[in-house]
Write an enzyme that holds these catalytic residues in place. Structure first.
Site, PDB file in Angstrom:
ATOM      1  N   HIS A 122       0.822  -1.214   0.000  1.00  0.00           N
ATOM      2  CA  HIS A 122       0.000   0.000   0.000  1.00  0.00           C
ATOM      3  C   HIS A 122       0.851   1.257   0.000  1.00  0.00           C
ATOM      4  O   HIS A 122       0.571   2.216  -0.726  1.00  0.00           O
ATOM      5  CB  HIS A 122      -0.919   0.016   1.234  1.00  0.00           C
ATOM      6  CG  HIS A 122      -2.035  -0.970   1.153  1.00  0.00           C
ATOM      7  ND1 HIS A 122      -3.085  -0.981   2.025  1.00  0.00           N
ATOM      8  CD2 HIS A 122      -2.259  -1.992   0.293  1.00  0.00           C
ATOM      9  CE1 HIS A 122      -3.917  -1.969   1.715  1.00  0.00           C
ATOM     10  NE2 HIS A 122      -3.430  -2.597   0.682  1.00  0.00           N
TER      11      HIS A 122
ATOM     12  N   GLU B 161       4.777 -13.651 -18.698  1.00  0.00           N
ATOM     13  CA  GLU B 161       5.604 -13.365 -17.523  1.00  0.00           C
ATOM     14  C   GLU B 161       6.168 -14.606 -16.853  1.00  0.00           C
ATOM     15  O   GLU B 161       6.830 -14.513 -15.826  1.00  0.00           O
ATOM     16  CB  GLU B 161       4.816 -12.531 -16.499  1.00  0.00           C
ATOM     17  CG  GLU B 161       3.439 -13.065 -16.189  1.00  0.00           C
ATOM     18  CD  GLU B 161       2.610 -12.097 -15.364  1.00  0.00           C
ATOM     19  OE1 GLU B 161       3.173 -11.230 -14.674  1.00  0.00           O
ATOM     20  OE2 GLU B 161       1.368 -12.214 -15.418  1.00  0.00           O
TER      21      GLU B 161
ATOM     22  N   ASP C 249       8.218  -9.871 -13.652  1.00  0.00           N
ATOM     23  CA  ASP C 249       8.051 -11.263 -13.241  1.00  0.00           C
ATOM     24  C   ASP C 249       8.847 -12.208 -14.135  1.00  0.00           C
ATOM     25  O   ASP C 249       9.393 -13.203 -13.655  1.00  0.00           O
ATOM     26  CB  ASP C 249       6.575 -11.650 -13.238  1.00  0.00           C
ATOM     27  CG  ASP C 249       5.932 -11.456 -11.868  1.00  0.00           C
ATOM     28  OD1 ASP C 249       6.668 -11.502 -10.861  1.00  0.00           O
ATOM     29  OD2 ASP C 249       4.716 -11.244 -11.793  1.00  0.00           O
TER      30      ASP C 249
ATOM     31  N   CYS D 164       5.455  -4.194 -20.556  1.00  0.00           N
ATOM     32  CA  CYS D 164       4.877  -3.335 -19.510  1.00  0.00           C
ATOM     33  C   CYS D 164       5.596  -3.520 -18.180  1.00  0.00           C
ATOM     34  O   CYS D 164       5.034  -3.253 -17.116  1.00  0.00           O
ATOM     35  CB  CYS D 164       3.388  -3.608 -19.342  1.00  0.00           C
ATOM     36  SG  CYS D 164       2.995  -5.311 -18.914  1.00  0.00           S
TER      37      CYS D 164
END
Length: 754
Positions: A360, A601, A625, A672
């Site tokens: 977060h 990924e 990843d 990305c």
């Protein structure tokens, strides 16, 4: 031996300072092994020598004075060879060196093992015996285990400068974590803490000891009252001997017991909360190292009492924090409420001991544009209050008490960044194309509405990755289909008519929902991404329906499937999307089926890229990843962060393979992950033939500036060169040299598109 080892490890973990650890090691090891001598030599970089630092059996008057150079004597030999030396007659060895006054000439048997931490020799641990004795393999194994235990403690002390008391100021020290948000911040640390957490209370000086003592004594009285009430309520439920434990608690809270120790610390200048935490932690450590199981478990009671007193004090005393002009917020685990308490114009950076790039605090940091480091596990954060700190969010480093030279260096970098940023503003409305006209659209990775304005201001041509899990992470329950529709509609409208690629829910791994806990031994290879949503089609269907309903009248939605590892998963997901689309048509909505893509990924997807491209409309490589899985490196683990590198030859070859597979089926392919936002890597991706690059808004102008200044033929030539190299350093050097030769090296600063 095993029981001795367990006890020593327990004592070492409970000890506070390095000197105490060294004393425990030499004393307990000497006893456990039945030797006449046990000593520790530690490397001093200033003297370039292994200095005699602790002993049982030799002349302790020479501690800190005697020493040997690297390669000198048997100790130096152990360090140089980085392996144990076991001799039955040390003095007969040609490398033996006599140190006058130490008293070791009386001892013949010698076993020395290196103390190594992350490939660096920190010192040597030695045992000696008067008689001729060749130590057994079991002895060697025991001593090596001890040296490994000692290595971590020494490395931490070396980094923090914690050679004296816990209240000493840190010297210049660098700690490694993970980049949470890019950028550099310089300022003063303000340590924040959760309520009633003894381990998170920072050491802080107080200006008014008398008022601190009064506040503490009131809290102490309140806890005594609580304990008495508890004792009375449970009088009929407990036997007399069990009930007597409450009397023990009350006696511990007596003004002449733990209470007096706290008062003494406060009179010495420590604030009340810090004094309580220090005293309770120290007494808990004492109980934890006792052999008696019953007494050892009383450490839990000590901590509980401490938390109770601390909670009363924190509730009774509203601490008015003074936030300096350039505040670096530091904590074990930062929260949104902690951030909200800092005036917006004073917060310049953040450091969280826990967390990952998807936590977060990292999400909020990126939205606010605050340089942030997370996962700085070795950071002695409770000692940082009011210390000068530099946060390097590019490489995930925290520098405490930086020297004047270091500050000047970072100030120059900040000034250079400001100049570069001003120059990049002019590129906003220009296309991203090479000098010979090769076009590469640049898109952004987003997850919060607050990122939209910044993305559009930087000239983003769409969204290459919208992280739909972020609205899930920021709630205390699953958002309803309608709530999701409204969130997605905002994104689609904000970028319309530009494309917005929405990744279906990607949780698991380091992204855990508090209301949907997943406990696994190896979460990154476990239940995550598409695996979860296929097992819960109700979640998947609700989400894709919300996406498609949000796109009505806009038609700029693209759906991307994460963590696909085989064709069966892909076909199952496609069937669900087709089903959701049919249901919406039956409900009377007019909408076309959006383009659907696969996120490549995992290595399995690399080798089936062409087969997957045949079934979908586009591919997009999640290089973060993919790099992690190809190299078997957890990208959120600071201990192995140095092994994570997207310029690795295997990664580059995999990236090229995906392009070929997608283009063989006539399908576009994008990137990305963080590679797309690295200017040097972007040049290689351009040469490979990637059709689009998606990155953080922060990195977009830099990548555009680099691509506009190169010729695609030169980029292709560079790619051919690096693909022939088998060493990641040589590849990076080649890319750097390429950019330097073209006068665009100012964009080389590591930029992590998080």
């Amino acid at each position: 031996m095993l029981e001795s080892l367990r006890r020593i490890v327990q004592e070492v973990n409970a000890a506070g300072e390095l000197e105490a650890v060294l004393e425990i090691i030499v004393s307990r090891v000497r006893t456990a092994m039945g030797t006449a001598v046990c000593s520790v030599y530690l490397y001093d970089a200033v003297l370039d020598r292994y200095v005699f630092r602790a002993t049982e059996g030799l002349n302790s008057d020479l501690i800190g004075q005697a020493g040997l150079a690297v390669g000198e004597g048997l100790v130096g030999k152990v360090a140089k060879r980085e392996e144990p030396i076991n001799l039955d007659d040390a003095e007969a060895h040609p490398d033996y060196r006599h140190l006058p006054g130490l008293g070791e000439e009386r001892f013949r048997g010698f076993l020395g093992v290196p103390i190594i931490h992350q490939r660096k020799v920190l010192g040597v641990l030695v045992v000696q015996e008067a008689e001729r004795r060749r130590f057994t393999e079991s002895d060697e194994a025991f001593l090596i285990t001890m040296s490994a235990q000692l290595a971590g403690v020494i490395a931490h002390a070396e980094a923090t400068g914690a050679m004296g008391s816990g209240t000493d100021a840190l010297r210049t020290a660098t700690f490694h974590g993970v980049s949470g948000a890019p950028g550099i911040a310089m300022g003063d640390a303000v340590v924040v803490m959760p309520l009633a957490d003894l381990s998170a209370v920072p050491s802080r000086r107080c200006d008014d000891p008398d008022s601190e003592i009064v506040a503490f004594q009131r809290s102490l009285a309140a806890v005594r009252s609580d304990i008495k009430s508890l004792a009375k309520n449970m009088e009929s439920q407990l036997r007399r001997e069990e009930h007597a434990l409450f009397d023990v608690y009350l006696s511990m809270l007596d003004d002449q017991a733990l209470g007096q120790e706290v008062v003494d610390l406060i009179r010495g200048g420590e604030w009340a909360q810090g004094a309580i935490a220090q005293v309770m932690r120290e007494h808990a450590r004492t109980f934890e190292q006792l052999e008696d199981v019953y007494l050892r478990e009383r450490a839990v009671d000590i901590k509980d009492l401490g938390r109770r007193v601390l909670a009363h004090l924190q509730q009774a005393v509203e601490v008015e924090r003074e936030y300096p002009e350039n505040t670096i917020l530091v904590g074990e685990e930062l929260t949104a409420s902690m951030l909200a308490e800092v005036p917006e114009d004073r917060l310049v950076g953040m450091v969280s001991v826990r967390g990952s790039s998807n936590s977060h605090v990292a999400i909020m940091a990126r939205a606010l544009g605050l340089p942030t480091v997370v996962g700085a596990q070795d950071l002695p954060f409770i000692r940082l209050d009011n210390q000068s700190v530099i946060v390097d969010g590019y490489v995930g480093q925290v520098i405490c008490n930086p020297s004047a030279d270091l500050c000047q260096q970072y100030e120059r970098q900040l000034e250079e960044e400001t100049r570069v940023s001003r120059g990049l503003d002019a590129l906003r409305d220009l296309p991203c194309e090479s000098s010979d006209g090769h076009r590469v659209p640049l898109l952004v990775n987003t997850g919060l509405m607050s990122e939209v304005g910044r993305s559009l201001d930087q000239g983003a041509e769409g969204v290459g990755l919208y992280r739909t899990e972020i609205p899930f992470l920021l709630r205390d329950r699953f958002p309803s289909e309608e709530e999701q529709r409204l969130i997605y509609r905002e994104q689609l409208q904000a970028f319309h008519p530009k494309p917005v690629t929405m990744r279906t829910l990607d949780i698991g791994g380091d992204k855990a929902l508090p209301y949907f806990p997943i406990t696994e031994e190896n979460p990154f290879l476990g239940w995550r991404g598409i695996r979860i949503t296929l097992d819960h089609p109700e979640i998947f269907l609700s989400q894709v329906r919300a996406m498609m309903k949000a796109s009505v009248g806009l038609d700029n939605l693209r759906i991307m499937l994460p963590m696909i590892s085989n064709i069966l998963e892909l076909e199952e997901a496609l069937e669900l999307i087709y089903r959701a689309h049919e249901e919406l048509l039956e409900d009377g909505l007019e909408l076309s089926l959006p383009p659907i893509g696969v996120m490549v990924e995992v290595p399995a997807a690399v080798y089936q890229a062409q087969e997957m491209a045949r079934r979908v409309d586009f591919l997009s490589v999640g290089s973060n990843d993919l790099t992690q899985y190809l190299l078997a490196v957890d990208r959120n683990n600071s201990r192995v962060a140095g092994l994570y590198n997207s310029f690795h030859p295997a990664v580059l070859r995999a990236m090229l393979s995906v392009v070929k597979g997608a283009h063989a089926e006539g399908k576009p392919v994008s990137v990305c992950g963080e590679m797309a936002g690295d200017p040097g890597a972007a040049v290689l991706l351009l040469a490979m033939g990637y059709d689009m690059l998606s990155m953080s808004a922060y990195n977009l102008p830099r990548v555009k500036a680099v691509i506009r200044q190169i010729h695609s033929d030169d980029a292709i030539a560079l790619l051919k060169t690096v693909l022939r190299l088998d060493n990641v350093r040589h590849i990076q050097e080649s890319v750097e040299e390429f950019l330097v030769e073209r006068g665009i090296s100012r964009h080389l600063r590591p930029l992590l598109a998080v």
